[in-house]
Design a protein around this motif. Structure first.
Motif, PDB file in Angstrom:
ATOM      1  N   GLY A 702       0.948  -1.181  -0.106  1.00 11.31           N
ATOM      2  CA  GLY A 702       0.117   0.009  -0.203  1.00 11.31           C
ATOM      3  C   GLY A 702       0.963   1.202   0.205  1.00 11.31           C
ATOM      4  O   GLY A 702       0.453   2.221  -0.798  1.00 11.31           O
ATOM      5  N   ALA A 703       1.863   1.260   0.819  1.00  7.72           N
ATOM      6  CA  ALA A 703       2.657   2.308   0.716  1.00  7.72           C
ATOM      7  C   ALA A 703       3.483   2.541  -0.416  1.00  7.72           C
ATOM      8  O   ALA A 703       3.752   3.711  -0.834  1.00  7.72           O
ATOM      9  CB  ALA A 703       3.889   2.148   2.052  1.00  7.72           C
ATOM     10  N   ALA A 706       0.940   3.903  -3.144  1.00  8.17           N
ATOM     11  CA  ALA A 706       0.614   5.291  -2.948  1.00  8.17           C
ATOM     12  C   ALA A 706       1.930   6.136  -3.174  1.00  8.17           C
ATOM     13  O   ALA A 706       1.504   7.152  -3.688  1.00  8.17           O
ATOM     14  CB  ALA A 706       0.201   5.490  -1.409  1.00  8.17           C
ATOM     15  N   THR A 707       2.992   5.766  -3.000  1.00  5.27           N
ATOM     16  CA  THR A 707       4.017   6.726  -2.989  1.00  5.27           C
ATOM     17  C   THR A 707       4.436   6.900  -4.634  1.00  5.27           C
ATOM     18  O   THR A 707       4.801   7.956  -5.103  1.00  5.27           O
ATOM     19  CB  THR A 707       5.397   6.259  -2.420  1.00  5.27           C
ATOM     20  OG1 THR A 707       4.922   6.231  -0.941  1.00  5.27           O
ATOM     21  CG2 THR A 707       6.470   7.216  -2.391  1.00  5.27           C
ATOM     22  N   LEU A 741       5.054   9.050   2.957  1.00  4.25           N
ATOM     23  CA  LEU A 741       5.245   8.048   3.372  1.00  4.25           C
ATOM     24  C   LEU A 741       4.936   8.362   5.111  1.00  4.25           C
ATOM     25  O   LEU A 741       4.386   7.578   5.629  1.00  4.25           O
ATOM     26  CB  LEU A 741       6.554   7.427   3.488  1.00  4.25           C
ATOM     27  CG  LEU A 741       6.658   5.994   2.386  1.00  4.25           C
ATOM     28  CD1 LEU A 741       5.679   4.991   2.890  1.00  4.25           C
ATOM     29  CD2 LEU A 741       6.049   6.387   1.049  1.00  4.25           C
ATOM     30  N   THR A 744       1.226   8.490   5.437  1.00  9.97           N
ATOM     31  CA  THR A 744       0.781   6.981   5.275  1.00  9.97           C
ATOM     32  C   THR A 744       0.804   6.221   6.525  1.00  9.97           C
ATOM     33  O   THR A 744       0.172   5.685   7.090  1.00  9.97           O
ATOM     34  CB  THR A 744       1.232   6.399   4.132  1.00  9.97           C
ATOM     35  OG1 THR A 744       0.830   7.224   2.836  1.00  9.97           O
ATOM     36  CG2 THR A 744       0.724   4.962   3.970  1.00  9.97           C
ATOM     37  N   SER A 817      -3.450  10.384  -1.556  1.00  5.06           N
ATOM     38  CA  SER A 817      -3.128   8.999  -1.670  1.00  5.06           C
ATOM     39  C   SER A 817      -3.009   8.382  -0.391  1.00  5.06           C
ATOM     40  O   SER A 817      -3.230   7.073  -0.402  1.00  5.06           O
ATOM     41  CB  SER A 817      -1.855   9.014  -2.311  1.00  5.06           C
ATOM     42  OG  SER A 817      -0.681   9.583  -1.203  1.00  5.06           O
ATOM     43  N   SER A 818      -3.012   8.963   0.677  1.00  8.02           N
ATOM     44  CA  SER A 818      -2.902   8.312   2.071  1.00  8.02           C
ATOM     45  C   SER A 818      -4.328   7.877   2.403  1.00  8.02           C
ATOM     46  O   SER A 818      -4.442   6.654   3.145  1.00  8.02           O
ATOM     47  CB  SER A 818      -2.618   9.336   3.229  1.00  8.02           C
ATOM     48  OG  SER A 818      -1.047   9.547   2.731  1.00  8.02           O
ATOM     49  N   ALA A 822      -3.321   4.054  -0.183  1.00  5.20           N
ATOM     50  CA  ALA A 822      -2.758   3.220   0.721  1.00  5.20           C
ATOM     51  C   ALA A 822      -3.461   2.382   1.535  1.00  5.20           C
ATOM     52  O   ALA A 822      -3.550   1.346   1.542  1.00  5.20           O
ATOM     53  CB  ALA A 822      -1.960   3.944   1.622  1.00  5.20           C
TER      54      ALA A 822
END
Length: 863
Positions: A702-703, A706-707, A741, A744, A817-818, A822
């Motif tokens: 997920g991280a 998302a990143t 990150l 997240t 995105s978080s 993610a």
């Protein structure tokens, strides 16, 4: 966690006091620093070239010329060794990078190998290297025919040795300029970085560094006509070399290859004036051995011309009227006072062991540096005011404590930079302001947790204690991810990018100290003295308490939008493409300021049309007096480094001051491009691995997704905006990686906590609950960081603006995105298989929600 022993309190405030003392010199004038007592630190931070002006030059040893010189030496060694061993040979020549020869008597093969054994024996590569290398290998291509070739290890050894010797020569040459605190460092196997702050004449520096300064004295061949050899009307006589004079126009001259005496025998060289015609000359003095040799040569060749050769150019060729026995001589030529001084500097410093090519140059004028300092200070002050006011409005008295900790944070960061002798650059200032914005995040995490614990029914003291305790792990995880990005940025970056990485990394350590130690002590002291009945609150609640937004209900629509935008960003790379700066394409950028009231852009284009080949961009930059010139790598630079830059300077320097010059060769640009790609990829994988270790593999995926999404979207923004994509853009991308990150991980930490608390709650509802519980922190942190970045963008100057713009876009994308990438990934990768049905609409409608906390009801809605 609110109890502090006396020794802990003492250590905390001693650290703060030390920070104040070491940071103090940065806020004083030079005269005030000189008047400080001896026990008080007086060393401020070193300002980078972009803040005080100066020149940065990256030199590279010319591998081809080094190999050619070494082959020439090997040829002479082979010839001498075989003759001393009375071995007959023929056809000795350099062929395809090796020395080949034939034996007249093939039966002497063993004797030839023995005679040349010294040339092929291993040589020590130095005490530190702890080994030896074979420089040359001898092979018998056929009976009686041999080839002596350099090995790769031997060439690398010679390169390394040449760099080590060149550094000392370069240092002596730069010291002769009288500059303060030059930085001369080795970079890799064959490069030398030279940084000279405050240098007013970068062209003179380049001229000094770009000459080998190999001085030789040779006899002139008067028995042949040089003009006939130059016109190829007759062949070059054996043992001769055709060189050109430094006259205008240059004249050919035939000199003997044999060096009668070299510059290695010089003990001194000083500029002076000829007593007969008052022309600038260089007076030289030989050592005893050199004086003896020079006297013998001049005594044997009275009446013959004697060529004084510097780097294969004949400075002068006077006739020897009488023997020169005193060990002193005079070099005359078409010198000005400065060129005579420069030649004396070169001769005193000694000759370089190999040719050094300038493959990268960055020059900033002192005026532009002063403007950058002012812009950076304004941006820092305004950004700090924005953050301080926001924290007061959001948290009241607790915000005041956070601001005190923030001030101490900046002081400690400046102190560390001063103690370590770090160089502060414009990206470094951006790192300080960014640290201010991100440091607030730790206090926001703590304060939001305190308020949450208070709403759950705990007492004031219990809420404060639990807030610090429960925020500890989240703060550490969030800052470690940013630290990973900073470390990778430091090792893969260069110049100002490294300065930004150092500032960001040190800022993380000072942030952890101030948030978890100083802030906690201040809050503890306030609780003991005031014994508050309630936790202070701010005047405005930016996110209402008890939000129940069903984020997961729209996850499919969010994913669809995300995929579409990501594909559009990738496609834009092939349609519009990034506006690559010279860091990646190679070429030259010049910033000029007209000496008149306005610059004539059209006239500049006309003046440079005959000098610059290919695309030439000339545009106004800032005020009507400022002009920005950009052009690609020029063909003439391949033969003569910096030829195009020198030609442009000659054409425009009468009417314009050169504020900034950046030259990046194609070799450097290719390396920077690969380093950039590798840096972003390595940071993504390193952070994903850390998240995997700290959480589960689903969290790492997920991280990572998302990143990667944030990086793709930010690149799409750069394509659309057509902002220049350079090394600063890479620093911005890696900072976005760290921030995204960070955000997240905070959400993941709350999801992990709720997974342990509500073991039977469906995963979709747990994610919704966690997102709503951390929404206030997410928004407040984003706002503080955006405020700091807006200050940088508006008041930090054009250089910082290119750096900050993608970061602004990245922060906004990172918040999205978080929440929408993610977290939902945990559902799709079945984080909890036994309750995965909770992520589906049908399961939500069929099964009632259980296991919710009475004080924190589950968000309504289907997911």
């Amino acid at each position: 966690m609110l109890h502090f022993s006396r020794w802990k309190t003492t250590l905390i405030w001693l650290a703060v006091l030390a920070g104040v003392l070491f940071a103090l010199p940065n806020f004083l004038t030079e005269s005030q620093r000189a008047s400080l007592p001896g026990f008080v630190p007086a060393r401020p931070m070193t300002l980078g070239l972009d803040l005080q002006g100066g020149s940065y030059v990256l030199l590279e040893v010319d591998r081809a010329s080094l190999v050619n010189d070494r082959l020439l030496g090997l040829r002479e060694d082979v010839q001498l060794s075989l003759r001393n061993a009375n071995i007959g040979f023929a056809n000795l020549a350099e062929v395809n990078g090796g020395i080949q020869f034939n034996l007249r008597d093939p039966s002497q093969t063993a004797a030839a190998r023995t005679a040349l054994e010294q040339l092929t024996s291993p040589i020590s590569s130095g005490l530190l290297a702890g080994g030896s290398v074979v420089e040359a290998e001898l092979t018998e291509t056929q009976p009686g025919s041999f080839r002596l070739a350099l090995t790769e290890a031997g060439v690398n050894y010679r390169l390394s040795t040449a760099v080590a010797q060149s550094i000392e020569v370069v240092r002596r040459r730069v010291d002769e300029l009288g500059t303060t605190e030059p930085v001369i460092q080795r970079q890799g196997l064959d490069r030398i970085m030279v940084q000279v702050p405050g240098l007013q004449d970068p062209a003179r520096l380049k001229n000094l560094l770009n000459q080998t300064a190999r001085l030789t004295f040779r006899l002139v061949d008067v028995s042949n006509v040089a003009q006939a050899v130059a016109a190829k009307q007759q062949p070059l006589p054996a043992g001769d070399e055709l060189l050109m004079t430094t006259d205008e126009p240059a004249q050919p001259i035939l000199v003997q290859r044999q060096v009668m005496i070299s510059g290695e025998s010089l003990t001194d060289a000083q500029a002076g004036f000829d007593q007969q015609n008052s022309q600038p000359v260089v007076n030289i003095r030989f050592d005893s051995r050199g004086a003896q040799r020079f006297g013998a040569v001049t005594q044997e060749n009275v009446g013959r011309p004697f060529a004084i050769v510097l780097d294969d150019k004949v400075l002068s060729a006077p006739s020897i009227r009488e023997p020169i026995l005193g060990g002193q001589a005079q070099i005359s030529g078409n010198f000005t006072v400065q060129t005579a001084n420069d030649l004396a500097v070169l001769l005193r410093a000694g000759a370089l062991p190999a040719t050094l090519d300038i493959i990268e140059e960055r020059t900033v004028g002192p005026g532009l540096g002063a403007d950058s300092v002012a812009a950076g200070q304004n941006a820092g002050i305004i950004g700090g005011v924005f953050v301080i006011v926001f924290m007061l409005v959001a948290y009241g008295f607790l915000g005041l404590i956070a601001n005190v900790a923030l001030l101490v944070n900046v002081i400690l960061l400046v102190a560390l930079l001063s103690v370590l002798g770090s160089t502060l650059t414009l990206p470094g200032i951006a790192g300080i302001v960014l640290t201010m914005g991100m440091a607030v995040d730790s206090n926001v995490l703590i304060y939001e947790r305190i308020l949450e614990e208070r709403r759950n029914g705990r007492s004031v003291v219990q809420s404060i204690d639990a807030g610090f305790h429960k925020a500890l792990g989240t703060i550490m995880d969030a800052n470690v991810t940013t630290l990973i990005a900073a470390v990778i940025l430091f090792f893969l970056g260069s110049g100002p990018v490294r300065g930004f990485a150092v500032t960001l990394a040190l800022g993380i350590f000072t942030t952890i100290f101030t948030a978890l130690t100083l802030t906690r002590w201040l809050v503890s002291y306030w609780v003991r003295r005031q014994r508050p009945k309630e936790v202070p609150k701010g005047w405005i609640s930016f996110v209402p308490h008890g939000t129940r937004i069903p984020f997961m209900a729209v996850r499919r629509a969010a994913f669809t939008i995300t995929i579409a935008l990501s594909l559009a960003s990738v496609a834009s790379l092939f349609v519009g493409g990034l506006n690559f700066g010279i860091d990646f394409t190679g070429g030259t950028v010049m910033e000029l300021r007209s000496k008149a009231e306005s610059a004539d852009v059209a006239q500049i284009r006309d003046d440079l049309a005959t000098i610059v080949e290919g695309d030439l961009q000339v545009q106004e930059f800032g005020s009507p007096r400022d002009v920005l010139i950009r052009f690609g790598t020029q063909p003439q630079d391949a033969e003569t480094p910096q030829a195009s830059v020198n030609a442009v300077r000659g054409a425009l320097q009468a009417d314009y001051d050169f504020q900034r010059v950046e030259v990046v060769g194609p070799t450097v640009s290719g390396e920077l491009a690969w380093a950039a790609v590798f840096g972003v990829g390595a940071s993504l994988l390193a952070i994903a691995f850390y998240v995997w270790v700290r959480f589960e593999w689903q969290f790492a995926i997920g991280a990572l997704l998302a990143t990667a999404h944030d990086v793709a979207m930010t690149i799409g923004f750069l394509v659309v905006s057509q902002l220049e994509f350079n090394l600063s853009s890479i620093a911005a991308l890696l900072t976005i990686v760290g921030y995204s990150l960070n955000d997240t991980v905070v959400v993941f930490d709350r999801i992990r906590e709720n997974l342990r608390k509500y073991k039977k709650m469906p995963i979709g509802e747990i994610i919704d609950l966690s997102l709503n519980e951390t929404l206030s922190r997410t928004m407040l942190t984003a706002v503080t960081l955006v405020l700091a970045l807006v200050a940088l963008y508006g008041f930090g100057g054009d250089v910082i603006r290119v750096f900050v713009a993608p970061m602004l876009a990245g922060v906004l994308v990172g918040v999205y995105s978080s929440i929408f990438i993610a977290a939902p990934v945990l559902i799709y990768f079945k984080l909890r298989p036994e309750t995965i049905r909770g992520g589906d609409k049908e399961a939500d409608e069929a099964k009632p929600v259980v296991g919710t906390s009475p004080s924190r009801p589950t968000p309504s809605g289907t997911v």
